[in-house]
Scaffold this active site. Structure first.
Site, PDB file in Angstrom:
ATOM      1  N   ARG A   1      -8.652  10.602  -8.336  1.00  0.00           N
ATOM      2  CA  ARG A   1      -7.965  11.558  -7.452  1.00  0.00           C
ATOM      3  C   ARG A   1      -7.095  10.502  -6.578  1.00  0.00           C
ATOM      4  NH1 ARG A   1      -6.754  12.770  -2.700  1.00  0.00           N
ATOM      5  NH2 ARG A   1      -8.448  11.549  -1.942  1.00  0.00           N
TER       6      ARG A   1
ATOM      7  N   GLU B   1     -13.184   4.971  -2.838  1.00  0.00           N
ATOM      8  CA  GLU B   1     -11.690   5.445  -2.557  1.00  0.00           C
ATOM      9  C   GLU B   1     -11.535   6.120  -3.655  1.00  0.00           C
ATOM     10  OE1 GLU B   1      -8.881   5.023  -0.921  1.00  0.00           O
ATOM     11  OE2 GLU B   1      -9.860   3.791   0.699  1.00  0.00           O
ATOM     12  N   ASP B   2     -10.675   7.529  -3.171  1.00  0.00           N
ATOM     13  CA  ASP B   2      -9.976   8.429  -4.147  1.00  0.00           C
ATOM     14  C   ASP B   2     -10.860   8.817  -5.268  1.00  0.00           C
ATOM     15  OD1 ASP B   2      -8.090   7.921  -2.672  1.00  0.00           O
ATOM     16  OD2 ASP B   2      -6.518   6.727  -3.998  1.00  0.00           O
TER      17      ASP B   2
ATOM     18  N   ASP C   1     -13.548   6.425   2.335  1.00  0.00           N
ATOM     19  CA  ASP C   1     -12.571   6.405   3.069  1.00  0.00           C
ATOM     20  C   ASP C   1     -11.459   7.676   3.465  1.00  0.00           C
ATOM     21  OD1 ASP C   1     -10.653   4.905   4.917  1.00  0.00           O
ATOM     22  OD2 ASP C   1      -9.229   5.002   3.037  1.00  0.00           O
ATOM     23  N   ASP C   2     -11.664   8.492   1.990  1.00  0.00           N
ATOM     24  CA  ASP C   2     -11.137  10.034   2.181  1.00  0.00           C
ATOM     25  C   ASP C   2     -11.937  10.690   3.303  1.00  0.00           C
ATOM     26  OD1 ASP C   2      -9.093   8.943   0.178  1.00  0.00           O
ATOM     27  OD2 ASP C   2     -10.764   8.704  -1.000  1.00  0.00           O
TER      28      ASP C   2
ATOM     29  N   ASN D   1      -0.323  11.551   0.658  1.00  0.00           N
ATOM     30  CA  ASN D   1       0.350  10.351   0.270  1.00  0.00           C
ATOM     31  C   ASN D   1       0.387  10.556  -1.331  1.00  0.00           C
ATOM     32  OD1 ASN D   1       0.237   8.523   2.535  1.00  0.00           O
ATOM     33  ND2 ASN D   1      -2.016   8.387   2.311  1.00  0.00           N
TER      34      ASN D   1
ATOM     35  N   TYR E   1       0.785  -1.116   0.013  1.00  0.00           N
ATOM     36  CA  TYR E   1      -0.028  -0.085   0.022  1.00  0.00           C
ATOM     37  C   TYR E   1       0.920   1.158  -0.110  1.00  0.00           C
ATOM     38  CZ  TYR E   1      -4.206   2.415   0.067  1.00  0.00           C
ATOM     39  OH  TYR E   1      -5.561   3.177  -0.216  1.00  0.00           O
TER      40      TYR E   1
ATOM     41  N   LYS F   1      -6.041  -1.746  -0.866  1.00  0.00           N
ATOM     42  CA  LYS F   1      -6.812  -1.875   0.248  1.00  0.00           C
ATOM     43  C   LYS F   1      -7.243  -3.033   0.780  1.00  0.00           C
ATOM     44  CE  LYS F   1      -7.272   1.701   1.997  1.00  0.00           C
ATOM     45  NZ  LYS F   1      -7.276   2.923   2.557  1.00  0.00           N
TER      46      LYS F   1
END
Length: 459
Positions: free
Chosen positions: A153, A242-243, A265-266, A415, A100, A171
């Site tokens: 993203r 996610e993202d 999650d973000d 990150n 990850y 993930k």
């Protein structure tokens, strides 16, 4: 009823060896080799799990770069999941930064170049009307959790298109390695809505749908078709988003939060860990949460998610929403969020400042107030970075933080490490060891009084 001590399968010979969930490598017994017609297909020596672990770890250790190690582990995961997770769990601290963050970012950027075997589901926009058929595949019968991304993203790297599949895969690897979720119950999904990354569109090796990203009602319909198809296939499914871009992230979560078991999650995952870490840091800061002032570099979904959860905690202690929001100062690429900017998203508006809020501030221009100017005027006790701009927490800014606060709380969370707002070792040195530091990616220990001191990953 007595449970069976074996699993009935319809696989044999190469089909069995090629099944990542069932493959035992060299560990198949003589009887299994007889029963499944494996003689000659694998080497004759019967190996133990420990022997396979030793061989795999040696091969991993012989790789010269993190991306080579990432590729090796992905290949192992796709060929022998039992061995892969055994290896990962035996070397978790060493291998988590490979499977990850931060290495997964490089894996996403090079996804089309290093692609080996299919994993998960790619649903491109042209296939939107075939989702029921795609998800009905028999191999997905026991799926309980989906991690889905549209690749727009990815970490702090921006639009990676179909390469964003590396995030759901990574993930869900953590779901299994750290939470014991059976890999058969997990499904990574890439919702390919196109890409605006010109490098990808012009790359002859790019594996995704070569089309500019769809927007507006077409995009909303695409997501809705996926949610309905997933819920129809698995009524109790958990979908983790996610993202996604900041606008889509909030709208998707708001639309489906009461319709399916879901979270982003973000927006929510990172926020929960940041709040938990912040509450722990209060013990050392010797200030109550309500006494802190928060400056956040970044104003997207992660930033507002963090602020929202901290605000909820403060409101639960009796403060008014207006009083709470006055403690937060969010900075975008356009400077300090203000109510005069017509481009502000709905989820940003509670944190936008008025002209009265900044009356008397010392700054070059009230139209675009910089991070350093905000720090100078607000004198914050907490500085959080979720903007993906490497080094934006400069020596001057960090020294000001140490001047204003006895124990400044500083979280460079972007990150991968190439996008981190500051190096933890620099923060430590610039504050003479006073800062309470949490990072978004794993970093090497900081030397403190001649001894290595662990930097906690606030993610």
């Amino acid at each position: 009823m007595k449970k069976k001590k074996y699993l009935e399968i319809d696989y044999f010979d190469y089909n069995l060896v090629l099944s990542a969930l069932l493959n035992k490598g060299s560990a198949f017994t003589e009887k299994e080799r007889d029963d499944f017609n494996l003689h000659g297909l694998i080497p004759p020596q019967i190996g133990s799990m420990q022997q396979q672990l030793n061989r795999s770890y040696k091969a991993f250790s012989n790789k010269h770069s993190n991306i080579e190690k990432y590729i090796y582990l992905r290949d192992l995961q796709d060929s022998n999941e039992t061995l892969f997770y055994n290896l990962l769990c035996h070397h978790l601290d060493e291998m988590l930064p490979i499977v990850y963050t931060p290495t997964v970012g490089e894996g996403c950027k090079r996804f089309s170049q290093i692609y080996r075997r299919p994993r998960g589901v790619f649903i491109s926009y042209p296939l939107r009307l075939q989702m029921d058929k795609i998800l009905s595949n028999a191999r997905f019968y026991s799926v309980e959790v989906i991690v889905a991304s549209d690749g727009e993203r990815i970490l702090g790297l921006g639009d990676q298109g179909a390469g964003g599949m590396g995030i759901p895969i990574g993930k869900l690897t953590l779901y299994t390695a750290c939470s014991g979720i059976h890999p058969r119950s997990t499904l990574p999904v890439l919702l390919d809505a196109g890409t605006d990354n010109e490098d990808l569109l012009n790359d002859p090796l790019y594996l995704g749908w070569k089309h500019k990203r769809i927007r507006g009602s077409r995009y909303d319909e695409f997501i809705d078709l996926f949610v309905k198809a997933a819920k129809k296939r698995w009524p109790d499914i958990l979908i983790q988003w996610e993202d996604f871009s900041q606008k889509n992230a909030f709208s998707i979560l708001h639309k489906y939060k009461d319709k399916i078991c879901t979270f982003n999650d973000d927006i929510q995952g990172t926020a929960s860990i940041v709040l938990a870490t912040l509450l722990a840091a209060l013990r050392a800061s010797k200030l109550a949460l309500k006494e802190h002032r928060f400056v956040v570099m970044g104003a997207g979904s992660a930033a507002c998610g963090i602020c929202n959860l901290i605000a909820e905690e403060l409101i639960s202690k009796g403060e008014s929403p207006e009083e709470v929001c006055s403690k937060f100062y969010l900075i975008s690429s356009q400077g300090l969020l203000n109510k005069q900017n017509a481009k502000n998203y709905k989820f940003q508006k509670p944190y936008c400042k008025t002209k009265k809020d900044i009356e008397g501030w010392k700054c070059h221009s009230k139209d675009k107030i910089t991070l350093e100017e905000v720090v100078e005027n607000v004198k914050p006790t907490v500085l959080i970075g979720v903007c993906g701009q490497k080094g934006v927490f400069t020596k001057s800014i960090i020294k000001k933080m140490a001047k204003f606060s006895e124990r400044p709380i500083i979280f460079p969370l972007s990150n991968p490490t190439s996008c981190s707002e500051a190096e933890p070792a620099d923060i430590y040195n610039w504050t003479d060891g006073k800062a309470l530091i949490g990072t978004g990616s794993p970093f090497p220990p900081v030397m403190k009084n001649g001894k290595p001191f662990r930097v906690d990953q606030t993610n």
